[in-house]
Scaffold this motif. Structure first.
Motif, PDB file in Angstrom:
ATOM      1  N   ASP A   1      -5.177   0.094 -10.050  1.00  0.00           N
ATOM      2  CA  ASP A   1      -5.221   0.642 -11.409  1.00  0.00           C
ATOM      3  C   ASP A   1      -4.162   1.707 -11.633  1.00  0.00           C
ATOM      4  OD1 ASP A   1      -8.856   0.468 -11.703  1.00  0.00           O
ATOM      5  OD2 ASP A   1      -7.295  -1.028 -12.084  1.00  0.00           O
ATOM      6  N   SER A   2      -3.797   2.456 -10.611  1.00  0.00           N
ATOM      7  CA  SER A   2      -2.885   3.587 -10.801  1.00  0.00           C
ATOM      8  C   SER A   2      -1.439   3.155 -11.047  1.00  0.00           C
ATOM      9  CB  SER A   2      -2.933   4.509  -9.584  1.00  0.00           C
ATOM     10  OG  SER A   2      -2.492   3.813  -8.421  1.00  0.00           O
ATOM     11  N   VAL A   3      -1.115   1.910 -10.815  1.00  0.00           N
ATOM     12  CA  VAL A   3       0.275   1.484 -10.973  1.00  0.00           C
ATOM     13  C   VAL A   3       0.470   0.496 -12.122  1.00  0.00           C
ATOM     14  CG1 VAL A   3       0.719   1.864  -8.531  1.00  0.00           C
ATOM     15  CG2 VAL A   3       0.164  -0.448  -9.342  1.00  0.00           C
TER      16      VAL A   3
ATOM     17  N   PHE B   1      -4.226   1.029  -2.045  1.00  0.00           N
ATOM     18  CA  PHE B   1      -3.731  -0.284  -2.411  1.00  0.00           C
ATOM     19  C   PHE B   1      -2.854  -0.183  -3.660  1.00  0.00           C
ATOM     20  CE2 PHE B   1      -3.635  -4.777  -2.933  1.00  0.00           C
ATOM     21  CZ  PHE B   1      -3.691  -4.994  -4.306  1.00  0.00           C
ATOM     22  N   VAL B   2      -1.742  -0.932  -3.651  1.00  0.00           N
ATOM     23  CA  VAL B   2      -0.820  -0.926  -4.783  1.00  0.00           C
ATOM     24  C   VAL B   2      -0.801  -2.288  -5.485  1.00  0.00           C
ATOM     25  CG1 VAL B   2       1.595  -0.686  -5.482  1.00  0.00           C
ATOM     26  CG2 VAL B   2       0.625   0.869  -3.776  1.00  0.00           C
ATOM     27  N   ALA B   3      -0.503  -3.346  -4.736  1.00  0.00           N
ATOM     28  CA  ALA B   3      -0.384  -4.671  -5.353  1.00  0.00           C
ATOM     29  C   ALA B   3      -0.407  -5.735  -4.272  1.00  0.00           C
ATOM     30  CB  ALA B   3       0.914  -4.776  -6.154  1.00  0.00           C
ATOM     31  N   ALA B   4      -0.810  -6.941  -4.675  1.00  0.00           N
ATOM     32  CA  ALA B   4      -0.820  -8.074  -3.745  1.00  0.00           C
ATOM     33  C   ALA B   4      -0.369  -9.327  -4.470  1.00  0.00           C
ATOM     34  CB  ALA B   4      -2.208  -8.286  -3.155  1.00  0.00           C
TER      35      ALA B   4
ATOM     36  N   PHE C   1       0.858  -1.168   0.000  1.00  0.00           N
ATOM     37  CA  PHE C   1       0.000   0.000   0.000  1.00  0.00           C
ATOM     38  C   PHE C   1       0.902   1.227   0.000  1.00  0.00           C
ATOM     39  CE2 PHE C   1      -4.392  -1.390   1.015  1.00  0.00           C
ATOM     40  CZ  PHE C   1      -4.167  -2.736   1.230  1.00  0.00           C
ATOM     41  N   ARG C   2       0.318   2.373  -0.266  1.00  0.00           N
ATOM     42  CA  ARG C   2       1.068   3.621  -0.155  1.00  0.00           C
ATOM     43  C   ARG C   2       0.164   4.726   0.352  1.00  0.00           C
ATOM     44  NH1 ARG C   2       2.059   5.047  -6.600  1.00  0.00           N
ATOM     45  NH2 ARG C   2      -0.110   5.595  -7.110  1.00  0.00           N
ATOM     46  N   GLN C   3       0.795   5.693   0.982  1.00  0.00           N
ATOM     47  CA  GLN C   3       0.053   6.819   1.526  1.00  0.00           C
ATOM     48  C   GLN C   3       0.847   8.097   1.336  1.00  0.00           C
ATOM     49  OE1 GLN C   3      -1.098   6.507   5.659  1.00  0.00           O
ATOM     50  NE2 GLN C   3      -2.867   7.830   5.313  1.00  0.00           N
ATOM     51  N   ALA C   4       0.272   9.001   0.564  1.00  0.00           N
ATOM     52  CA  ALA C   4       0.874  10.322   0.362  1.00  0.00           C
ATOM     53  C   ALA C   4       0.343  11.273   1.431  1.00  0.00           C
ATOM     54  CB  ALA C   4       0.527  10.828  -1.032  1.00  0.00           C
ATOM     55  N   PRO C   5       1.059  12.344   1.721  1.00  0.00           N
ATOM     56  CA  PRO C   5       0.615  13.291   2.743  1.00  0.00           C
ATOM     57  C   PRO C   5      -0.791  13.812   2.447  1.00  0.00           C
ATOM     58  CG  PRO C   5       2.860  13.759   2.124  1.00  0.00           C
ATOM     59  CD  PRO C   5       2.376  12.718   1.166  1.00  0.00           C
TER      60      PRO C   5
ATOM     61  N   ARG D   1     -10.141 -13.126   4.816  1.00  0.00           N
ATOM     62  CA  ARG D   1     -10.585 -12.136   3.833  1.00  0.00           C
ATOM     63  C   ARG D   1     -10.476 -12.678   2.423  1.00  0.00           C
ATOM     64  NH1 ARG D   1     -11.920 -10.663   8.275  1.00  0.00           N
ATOM     65  NH2 ARG D   1     -11.914  -8.507   8.961  1.00  0.00           N
ATOM     66  N   ASN D   2     -11.252 -12.078   1.507  1.00  0.00           N
ATOM     67  CA  ASN D   2     -11.296 -12.566   0.134  1.00  0.00           C
ATOM     68  C   ASN D   2     -10.109 -12.099  -0.679  1.00  0.00           C
ATOM     69  OD1 ASN D   2     -13.768 -13.872   0.517  1.00  0.00           O
ATOM     70  ND2 ASN D   2     -14.918 -12.022   0.016  1.00  0.00           N
ATOM     71  N   TRP D   3      -9.613 -12.997  -1.494  1.00  0.00           N
ATOM     72  CA  TRP D   3      -8.587 -12.637  -2.465  1.00  0.00           C
ATOM     73  C   TRP D   3      -9.168 -11.589  -3.420  1.00  0.00           C
ATOM     74  CZ3 TRP D   3      -3.652 -12.685  -3.125  1.00  0.00           C
ATOM     75  CH2 TRP D   3      -3.119 -12.475  -4.395  1.00  0.00           C
ATOM     76  N   GLY D   4      -8.395 -10.571  -3.701  1.00  0.00           N
ATOM     77  CA  GLY D   4      -8.843  -9.512  -4.592  1.00  0.00           C
ATOM     78  C   GLY D   4      -9.274  -8.246  -3.870  1.00  0.00           C
ATOM     79  N   THR D   5      -9.326  -8.308  -2.553  1.00  0.00           N
ATOM     80  CA  THR D   5      -9.726  -7.129  -1.814  1.00  0.00           C
ATOM     81  C   THR D   5      -8.634  -6.066  -1.842  1.00  0.00           C
ATOM     82  OG1 THR D   5     -10.463  -6.306   0.337  1.00  0.00           O
ATOM     83  CG2 THR D   5      -8.865  -8.107   0.340  1.00  0.00           C
ATOM     84  N   THR D   6      -9.060  -4.807  -1.770  1.00  0.00           N
ATOM     85  CA  THR D   6      -8.114  -3.701  -1.677  1.00  0.00           C
ATOM     86  C   THR D   6      -8.360  -2.864  -0.429  1.00  0.00           C
ATOM     87  OG1 THR D   6      -9.521  -2.241  -3.006  1.00  0.00           O
ATOM     88  CG2 THR D   6      -7.911  -3.570  -4.192  1.00  0.00           C
ATOM     89  N   ARG D   7      -9.238  -3.319   0.441  1.00  0.00           N
ATOM     90  CA  ARG D   7      -9.616  -2.572   1.631  1.00  0.00           C
ATOM     91  C   ARG D   7      -8.529  -2.665   2.697  1.00  0.00           C
ATOM     92  NH1 ARG D   7     -13.324  -4.735   4.450  1.00  0.00           N
ATOM     93  NH2 ARG D   7     -14.140  -2.832   5.357  1.00  0.00           N
ATOM     94  N   ASN D   8      -8.174  -1.529   3.249  1.00  0.00           N
ATOM     95  CA  ASN D   8      -7.163  -1.505   4.299  1.00  0.00           C
ATOM     96  C   ASN D   8      -7.513  -2.453   5.451  1.00  0.00           C
ATOM     97  OD1 ASN D   8      -5.379   1.572   4.417  1.00  0.00           O
ATOM     98  ND2 ASN D   8      -6.546   0.861   2.682  1.00  0.00           N
TER      99      ASN D   8
END
Length: 125
Positions: A61-63, A46-49, A36-40, A102-109
């Motif tokens: 999608d952004s990466v 979510f980035v990748a799993a 994951f990543r967090q900008a100020p 948890r389910n595979w494919g989730t992007t929830r923190n």
């Protein structure tokens, strides 16, 4: 599982960087792991799993297609290879483990646990 991210730094736009996430603890190799990543001022994104075997992967999608996640279970390490970096990729990058229920494919923190301390990536324009 305990996770520790490293490899961040300052890079120019268009450059590349590889992050590492070292996992330790009982059965650490059995966890699906994620970046994951967090900008100020922004929410954690979510980035990748990658699955425990490395056979299943999904990206935010952004990466896509600039980033690539991989893992080496012999070293208990997950990598994030980042290419064609943009200033908007600047953030603190965290690794985390997918909760077993948890389910595979989730992007929830909230579906992830064992957050590492993060490593800072700064992309200059």
């Amino acid at each position: 599982v305990q996770l520790q991210a490293s490899g961040g730094g300052l890079v120019q736009a268009g450059g590349s960087l590889r992050l590492s996430c070292a996992a330790s603890g009982p059965s650490s190799e059995n966890y699906a792991l994620a970046w994951f990543r967090q900008a100020p001022g922004e929410e954690r994104e979510f980035v990748a799993a990658i699955s425990w075997s490395g056979g299943r992967i999904y990206y935010g999608d952004s990466v896509k297609p600039r980033f690539r996640i991989s893992r080496d279970n012999s070293k208990n390490t997950v990598y994030l290879q980042m290419t064609s970096l943009k200033p908007e990729d600047s953030a603190v990058y965290y690794c985390a483990a997918l909760k077993p229920t948890r389910n595979w494919g989730t992007t929830r923190n909230d579906d992830f646990t064992s957050w590492g301390q993060g490593t800072l990536v700064t992309v200059s324009s």
